[in-house]
Design an enzyme around this catalytic site. Sequence first.
Site, PDB file in Angstrom:
ATOM      1  N   CYS A  37       8.969  46.663   1.953  1.00  0.00           N
ATOM      2  CA  CYS A  37       9.192  47.969   2.584  1.00  0.00           C
ATOM      3  C   CYS A  37      10.438  48.662   2.052  1.00  0.00           C
ATOM      4  O   CYS A  37      10.406  49.837   1.677  1.00  0.00           O
ATOM      5  CB  CYS A  37       9.236  47.835   4.105  1.00  0.00           C
ATOM      6  N   HIS A  91      11.886  46.436   9.275  1.00  0.00           N
ATOM      7  CA  HIS A  91      10.948  47.260   8.506  1.00  0.00           C
ATOM      8  C   HIS A  91      11.473  48.695   8.451  1.00  0.00           C
ATOM      9  O   HIS A  91      12.078  49.173   9.397  1.00  0.00           O
ATOM     10  CB  HIS A  91       9.562  47.236   9.164  1.00  0.00           C
ATOM     11  N   HIS A 107       4.808  54.000   3.814  1.00  0.00           N
ATOM     12  CA  HIS A 107       5.559  52.744   3.702  1.00  0.00           C
ATOM     13  C   HIS A 107       4.729  51.662   3.038  1.00  0.00           C
ATOM     14  O   HIS A 107       3.523  51.785   2.888  1.00  0.00           O
ATOM     15  CB  HIS A 107       6.068  52.290   5.081  1.00  0.00           C
TER      16      HIS A 107
END
Length: 137
Positions: A37, A91, A107
């Site tokens: 990510c 994340h 993402h």
Amino acid sequence: SKEDYNEAVIDSVINYGKKFLGLQYKYRGTTPQGFDCSGYVSYIFSKFGYSLPHSSAAMATIGEKIDINAARKGDLIYFKGRSTKTGRVGHVALIIEADSGQVTMMHSTCMQGVIIEKYNTSDYYKRRYLMCRRYQF
């Protein structure tokens, strides 16, 4: 404020990031062979001369914290990782559209690789939401 917001740069970053849609996720990946990510976010910004740390937790310590209802494209949105019990950043996603808290994000996800999805209809991410942050571009 408007003067610290380079919309042309943000649009370029977003359009460049879209080239990688569908690319598989790679743990600790920082190249177009596969991204995690934060590797994805830092890579697409680096193409335009902006250096972000390659770790979602480190990214979350810089920039200015903003309310999700004030979020705009180019802001980053942070989430917990798999466990909802921790308060740690696990994340990060790039906001590519936002309107009064209705957020579309792009993402690199471990299940689907690089995707675009709506934050507000994702129970998984809503449960893990931590913050949005704005950077000077």
